[in-house]
Design a protein around this motif. Structure first.
Motif, PDB file in Angstrom:
ATOM      1  N   LYS A  14      -0.467   4.108  -7.173  1.00 13.81           N
ATOM      2  CA  LYS A  14      -0.928   4.204  -5.787  1.00 13.81           C
ATOM      3  C   LYS A  14      -1.763   2.982  -5.458  1.00 13.81           C
ATOM      4  O   LYS A  14      -2.845   2.797  -6.007  1.00 13.81           O
ATOM      5  CB  LYS A  14      -1.733   5.472  -5.568  1.00 13.81           C
ATOM      6  CG  LYS A  14      -0.903   6.726  -5.698  1.00 13.81           C
ATOM      7  CD  LYS A  14      -1.734   7.956  -5.491  1.00 13.81           C
ATOM      8  CE  LYS A  14      -0.862   9.186  -5.688  1.00 13.81           C
ATOM      9  NZ  LYS A  14      -1.648  10.411  -5.682  1.00 13.81           N
ATOM     10  N   ALA A  61      -7.921   1.181   1.527  1.00 12.25           N
ATOM     11  CA  ALA A  61      -6.829   1.656   2.371  1.00 12.25           C
ATOM     12  C   ALA A  61      -6.870   0.927   3.706  1.00 12.25           C
ATOM     13  O   ALA A  61      -7.936   0.631   4.243  1.00 12.25           O
ATOM     14  CB  ALA A  61      -6.955   3.162   2.584  1.00 12.25           C
ATOM     15  N   PRO A  92       0.831  -1.205   0.000  1.00 12.62           N
ATOM     16  CA  PRO A  92       0.000   0.000   0.000  1.00 12.62           C
ATOM     17  C   PRO A  92       0.869   1.261   0.000  1.00 12.62           C
ATOM     18  O   PRO A  92       1.951   1.283   0.585  1.00 12.62           O
ATOM     19  CB  PRO A  92      -0.797  -0.114   1.302  1.00 12.62           C
ATOM     20  CG  PRO A  92      -0.846  -1.586   1.576  1.00 12.62           C
ATOM     21  CD  PRO A  92       0.477  -2.117   1.089  1.00 12.62           C
ATOM     22  N   GLY A  93       0.383   2.278  -0.684  1.00 13.48           N
ATOM     23  CA  GLY A  93       1.104   3.544  -0.776  1.00 13.48           C
ATOM     24  C   GLY A  93       1.428   3.888  -2.210  1.00 13.48           C
ATOM     25  O   GLY A  93       1.062   3.182  -3.148  1.00 13.48           O
ATOM     26  N   ALA A  94       2.136   5.005  -2.394  1.00 20.17           N
ATOM     27  CA  ALA A  94       2.524   5.479  -3.724  1.00 20.17           C
ATOM     28  C   ALA A  94       3.922   4.965  -4.058  1.00 20.17           C
ATOM     29  O   ALA A  94       4.818   4.972  -3.208  1.00 20.17           O
ATOM     30  CB  ALA A  94       2.502   7.002  -3.759  1.00 20.17           C
ATOM     31  N   HIS A  95       4.098   4.529  -5.290  1.00 18.48           N
ATOM     32  CA  HIS A  95       5.374   3.958  -5.726  1.00 18.48           C
ATOM     33  C   HIS A  95       5.729   4.477  -7.115  1.00 18.48           C
ATOM     34  O   HIS A  95       4.871   4.534  -8.002  1.00 18.48           O
ATOM     35  CB  HIS A  95       5.291   2.425  -5.785  1.00 18.48           C
ATOM     36  CG  HIS A  95       4.866   1.806  -4.511  1.00 18.48           C
ATOM     37  ND1 HIS A  95       5.744   1.516  -3.495  1.00 18.48           N
ATOM     38  CD2 HIS A  95       3.635   1.436  -4.066  1.00 18.48           C
ATOM     39  CE1 HIS A  95       5.075   0.983  -2.489  1.00 18.48           C
ATOM     40  NE2 HIS A  95       3.799   0.921  -2.808  1.00 18.48           N
ATOM     41  N   ASP A 151       9.845  -1.055  11.175  1.00 16.46           N
ATOM     42  CA  ASP A 151       8.415  -0.885  10.909  1.00 16.46           C
ATOM     43  C   ASP A 151       7.652  -0.713  12.194  1.00 16.46           C
ATOM     44  O   ASP A 151       6.532  -0.977  12.339  1.00 16.46           O
ATOM     45  CB  ASP A 151       7.896  -2.088  10.111  1.00 16.46           C
ATOM     46  CG  ASP A 151       8.227  -3.428  10.762  1.00 16.46           C
ATOM     47  OD1 ASP A 151       8.894  -3.434  11.805  1.00 16.46           O
ATOM     48  OD2 ASP A 151       7.841  -4.448  10.209  1.00 16.46           O
ATOM     49  N   GLY A 165      -5.710   3.503  -0.710  1.00  9.63           N
ATOM     50  CA  GLY A 165      -6.053   4.922  -0.752  1.00  9.63           C
ATOM     51  C   GLY A 165      -7.035   5.196  -1.856  1.00  9.63           C
ATOM     52  O   GLY A 165      -7.986   4.488  -2.056  1.00  9.63           O
ATOM     53  N   GLU A 209       3.691   6.824 -11.495  1.00  8.65           N
ATOM     54  CA  GLU A 209       3.482   6.693 -10.051  1.00  8.65           C
ATOM     55  C   GLU A 209       2.202   5.897  -9.868  1.00  8.65           C
ATOM     56  O   GLU A 209       1.149   6.289 -10.369  1.00  8.65           O
ATOM     57  CB  GLU A 209       3.361   8.053  -9.370  1.00  8.65           C
ATOM     58  CG  GLU A 209       3.172   7.888  -7.864  1.00  8.65           C
ATOM     59  CD  GLU A 209       3.127   9.193  -7.127  1.00  8.65           C
ATOM     60  OE1 GLU A 209       2.041   9.529  -6.614  1.00  8.65           O
ATOM     61  OE2 GLU A 209       4.166   9.869  -7.063  1.00  8.65           O
TER      62      GLU A 209
END
Length: 182
Positions: free
Chosen positions: A133, A143, A103-106, A182, A136, A131
């Protein structure tokens, strides 16, 4: 007969060559990455470039670091790129747990013919960066929300603190569950 200032036989014609581009990088179900490669050239990719030793590679990068690669025989087993205008799509190693998108932006970059084996019409259009995502607002995966607290129940667990590194490790059953990152 050839008159100065006119084109003779074969002059002014561009040689027939393939031209591979990464046309799309997108998320599909469960935040898997689908890559599409197109041959926008005037010739197909010859069979010899599908397998080693001359194989055309497709390399993915995540955040600038290499993140898996494959040759054309694996990416396009049906041979769609062997014809001009052909297109092939492939879900990036869907069974490889170490290549799952978290999860998240890459920042994801894909380069086709990364080893420059294939003589193409244009050698400078082989990469695409996007990018992606996961979770989210992407609509691909809900999310995740972090719980305020949680409980782990182990028969044998330890917290190990490393003062010089300010790291707190969680160790249980003789395995490190967390190295403190983490």
């Amino acid at each position: 007969l050839f008159i100065k200032g006119t084109s003779g036989p074969g002059q002014g014609q561009q040689p027939k060559k393939p031209d591979l581009i990464v046309s799309d990088i997108r998320l599909v179900q469960d935040c898997k990455i689908e890559v599409t490669v197109k041959n926008i050239g005037s010739a197909g990719v010859p069979d010899t470039f599908y397998n080693l030793p001359d194989a055309v590679g497709v390399q993915m990068y995540k955040g600038g670091a290499p993140w898996g690669g494959i040759i054309l025989s694996g990416f396009d087993p049906a041979g769609h790129l062997k014809v001009p205008g052909g297109s092939a799509s492939w879900i990036w190693f869907p069974g490889a747990a170490n290549l799952n998108l978290a999860p998240g932006a890459h920042q994801i970059k894909v380069e086709v013919d990364n080893n420059h084996n294939l003589d193409e019409l244009n050698e400078s259009n082989n990469t695409l960066t996007r990018e992606l995502k996961c979770g989210g607002g992407s609509g691909q995966q809900p999310a995740l929300s972090a719980p305020q607290r949680f409980f782990l129940d182990f028969t044998d667990a330890y917290l190990v603190y490393e003062p010089g590194k300010n790291i707190l490790q969680i160790i249980t059953e003789q395995m490190v569950l967390s190295y403190g990152g983490d």
